[in-house]
Design a protein around this motif. Structure first.
Motif, PDB file in Angstrom:
ATOM      1  N   PRO A 129      10.251-128.459 -46.224  1.00 25.94           N
ATOM      2  CA  PRO A 129      10.853-127.130 -46.357  1.00 25.94           C
ATOM      3  C   PRO A 129      11.615-127.026 -47.669  1.00 25.94           C
ATOM      4  O   PRO A 129      12.387-127.908 -48.022  1.00 25.94           O
ATOM      5  N   SER A 130      11.357-125.949 -48.411  1.00 26.74           N
ATOM      6  CA  SER A 130      12.025-125.785 -49.701  1.00 26.74           C
ATOM      7  C   SER A 130      12.094-124.296 -50.038  1.00 26.74           C
ATOM      8  O   SER A 130      11.598-123.462 -49.266  1.00 26.74           O
ATOM      9  N   GLY A 173      14.491-122.363 -49.845  1.00 23.71           N
ATOM     10  CA  GLY A 173      15.273-121.629 -48.856  1.00 23.71           C
ATOM     11  C   GLY A 173      14.569-121.408 -47.525  1.00 23.71           C
ATOM     12  O   GLY A 173      15.081-120.697 -46.660  1.00 23.71           O
ATOM     13  N   MET A 174      13.379-121.980 -47.329  1.00 25.21           N
ATOM     14  CA  MET A 174      12.680-121.807 -46.041  1.00 25.21           C
ATOM     15  C   MET A 174      13.334-122.681 -44.979  1.00 25.21           C
ATOM     16  O   MET A 174      13.748-123.798 -45.287  1.00 25.21           O
ATOM     17  N   ASP A 175      13.405-122.152 -43.730  1.00 29.66           N
ATOM     18  CA  ASP A 175      13.801-123.047 -42.644  1.00 29.66           C
ATOM     19  C   ASP A 175      12.537-123.709 -42.091  1.00 29.66           C
ATOM     20  O   ASP A 175      11.416-123.408 -42.537  1.00 29.66           O
ATOM     21  N   ASP A 176      12.728-124.556 -41.096  1.00 25.00           N
ATOM     22  CA  ASP A 176      11.586-125.343 -40.600  1.00 25.00           C
ATOM     23  C   ASP A 176      10.470-124.447 -40.079  1.00 25.00           C
ATOM     24  O   ASP A 176       9.278-124.684 -40.317  1.00 25.00           O
ATOM     25  N   ARG A 177      10.863-123.394 -39.330  1.00 24.38           N
ATOM     26  CA  ARG A 177       9.860-122.517 -38.727  1.00 24.38           C
ATOM     27  C   ARG A 177       9.065-121.778 -39.823  1.00 24.38           C
ATOM     28  O   ARG A 177       7.835-121.723 -39.773  1.00 24.38           O
ATOM     29  N   GLN A 178       9.797-121.271 -40.822  1.00 27.26           N
ATOM     30  CA  GLN A 178       9.110-120.562 -41.921  1.00 27.26           C
ATOM     31  C   GLN A 178       8.171-121.525 -42.663  1.00 27.26           C
ATOM     32  O   GLN A 178       7.046-121.163 -43.024  1.00 27.26           O
ATOM     33  N   TYR A 179       8.650-122.742 -42.842  1.00 24.48           N
ATOM     34  CA  TYR A 179       7.838-123.723 -43.555  1.00 24.48           C
ATOM     35  C   TYR A 179       6.553-124.031 -42.767  1.00 24.48           C
ATOM     36  O   TYR A 179       5.456-124.083 -43.332  1.00 24.48           O
TER      37      TYR A 179
END
Ligand SMILES: NC(=O)c1ccc[n+]([C@@H]2O[C@H](COP(=O)([O-])OP(=O)(O)OC[C@H]3O[C@@H](n4cnc5c(N)ncnc54)[C@H](O)[C@@H]3O)[C@@H](O)[C@H]2O)c1
Length: 524
Positions: free
Chosen positions: A498-499, A501-507
């Motif tokens: 995750p990078s 600014g993404m959280d785990d779900r977005q990633y």
């Protein structure tokens, strides 16, 4: 009048001089003494150093030290050594033909098969090693952003254990790909044929191999063999299935890899549409080359019942016409067996078969008039399951003939053995022969040839299924086994985590979307 034995003694004294033995054994560790013998006389050929177990460890130390600078050379420099070796060997082949004949007792034509096979291996790996070992690119985890290169490193010091039956091919032929891949080698040849392996080593040194890269240790198999297994980074073993199992157990305990080229009980299938003359001539070669002491030789001959009588007449006539002898010239079609133990197995298998109802169609007798271990090429009929010759590898000039009714029966019976080394199919119909070949459970299948078509095709893998072994020699498999593949993946720009600014779900969603896109674009 001179006898065959007198002639063999004269040849032995002329070829295996004390100077030759001293030159070949230079650098072989051995505080003990042992000896090799010639099957042509049954007498001592030379005294050799015998390596003790601690001396085997010392050979590995020297090989390990020498391996570093050998591996640091560009592949092309190492490959050039093989190409020079090829030329030197062909120029000096008479020397090695004499030595192979004296050490094994085989006919010169069969000794020459070894020179041919090793020359082909030297040229193949001399020319192709740079391509086989070149770093490769792969598509990475994220195409473009993940750059992947695969390297091939040498394993280190390879332990090679070889038998006596093809002493040049199974020493040098298998050593060449290991060496060109950047490994050093500690080899244990069979003591009885150590001079041939040592001749090949000396010639490779003349061709440019640094002295310590190929070490040879000599001694009893059950003593020196396990010491090699105890130190090697990889094992290349050729020999019997029983010893191969012991080597595999030793390798497993140390978690090092091993390739095992083991025994066979090879079948030849003569179909009803075969060219019977060609098949009869091919069967003679496939059954009696090196007096049948060839792992890929034919010991079971399956003939379609409609052509069996004609085929057998031609095959047995050709078998009876074979000229036996031990001269160091081209005058014999078949030589001697290699030892009393080999002769004993042949006599035991024939005696057991005949006592249980088999008949001898050709041969059947030892020939002590020619030398202590000569035996006639022998064809048996009426062999049935349960007879030793039906179930076990004879490793001698004895073949059993069986009749079959149809293709399915031929395939089923050919496959009814735990071995799976080599087989051959004879037919005028190429599609039919290829269809049957694909159903045979053996590592190599020859069509309208007994063994040499597949074995001589050094670009293609050769080896056994089932109890005939693990791994392959020749071609890409025959050199890649001596390497450790290493994957180097370079992640560029976007990290695999995750990078931005993404959280785990977005990633996770982003990755799933990328995977779908890659599928759509057929990127992986
Ligand atoms: N598949 C192939 O490519 C191939 C080629 C040639 C021969 N062979 C097979 O080899 C056999 C004949 O050779 P052999 O009688 O010399 O075989 P073998 O197994 O008796 O000996 C092979 C080698 O292993 C050594 N050895 C013996 N005991 C050992 C141990 N405990 N640990 C490690 N090494 C040990 C021997 O000294 C020799 O150098 C036949 O079965 C034949 O089919 C197979």
């Amino acid at each position: 009048m001179t006898t065959a034995l007198d002639d063999a003694r004269t040849h032995a004294a002329r070829v295996v001089t004390p100077e030759l033995v001293a030159r070949l054994t230079r650098g072989v560790p051995g505080s003990g003494r042992t000896a090799c013998h010639s099957p042509l006389t049954g007498e001592r050929l030379a005294e050799l150093p015998e390596t003790t177990v601690p001396e085997v460890a010392g050979a590995f130390d020297r090989a390990r030290a020498a391996q570093q600078s050998w591996a640091a050379l560009p592949v092309r420099r190492r490959a050039a050594v093989l190409l020079r070796f090829h030329d030197l060997m062909l120029r000096r082949q008479d020397e090695i033909l004499d030595l192979i004949q004296l050490e094994t007792g085989k006919a010169r034509l069969h000794a020459h098969e070894e020179v041919q096979a090793v020359a082909m291996a030297a040229r193949h790996y001399g020319r192709k090693a740079p391509a086989y070992l070149r770093p490769r690119r792969h598509t990475g985890s994220i195409p473009v952003l993940t750059r992947v290169r695969q390297l091939r490193h040498p394993r280190g010091v390879v332990g090679q254990i070889a038998p006596w039956n093809y002493p040049l091919e199974l020493s040098a032929g298998d050593a060449l790909p290991a060496l060109v891949a950047g490994n050093a080698l500690v080899m244990k040849p069979d003591t009885e044929t150590a001079l041939t392996a040592l001749w090949a080593r000396r010639l490779l040194i003349e061709a440019g191999l640094p002295e310590d890269v190929w070490q040879v240790v000599i001694g009893a198999g059950p003593v020196v063999g396990p010491a090699v297994v105890a130190h090697a980074d990889y094992l290349s073993f050729t020999g019997s299935t029983a010893t191969g199992r012991a080597v595999a157990q030793g390798a497993a305990a140390r978690l090092v890899g091993a390739s095992l080229e083991l025994g066979g009980k090879n079948a030849m299938l003569v179909l009803d549409d075969a060219d019977l003359d060609r098949a009869a001539a091919g069967a003679v070669r496939a059954c009696f080359s090196s007096a049948g002491q060839l792992c890929i030789s034919v010991e079971r001959l399956y003939v379609h019942q409609s052509v069996a009588d004609v085929f057998l007449e031609r095959f047995t006539a050709r078998t009876r016409a074979l000229r036996l002898g031990g001269g160091l010239d081209w005058g014999a079609d078949m030589g001697s067996l290699a030892s009393q133990a080999q002769l004993d197995t042949v006599l035991r298998h024939i005696k057991d078969a005949v006592a249980n109802g088999a008949t001898v169609l050709a041969g059947g007798h030892p020939r002590p008039d020619l030398g202590p271990y000569f035996h006639e090429p022998t064809v048996l009929d009426g062999v049935t399951p349960g007879m030793a010759v039906c179930e076990q590898e004879t490793f001698g000039p004895v073949v059993s003939v069986y009749r079959f009714r149809d293709e399915d029966e031929a395939v089923e019976r050919a496959n009814a053995t735990p071995y799976g080394l080599n087989s051959s199919v004879w037919s005028r119909s190429a599609p039919r022969a290829r269809r049957i070949a694909a159903r045979l459970r053996t590592g190599t299948v020859n069509i309208n040839e007994g063994y040499a078509a597949a074995y001589g095709s050094v670009q293609a893998p050769m080896g056994g299924m089932g109890d005939s072994g693990l791994g392959r020699r020749h071609g890409a498999e025959g050199i890649h086994k001596y390497t450790e593949p290493q994957t180097i993946a370079h992640q560029r720009v976007l990290p695999l985590a995750p990078s931005f600014g993404m959280d785990d779900r977005q990633y996770a969603r982003f990755i799933s979307g990328s995977l779908r896109l890659m599928k759509t674009l057929r990127l992986r």
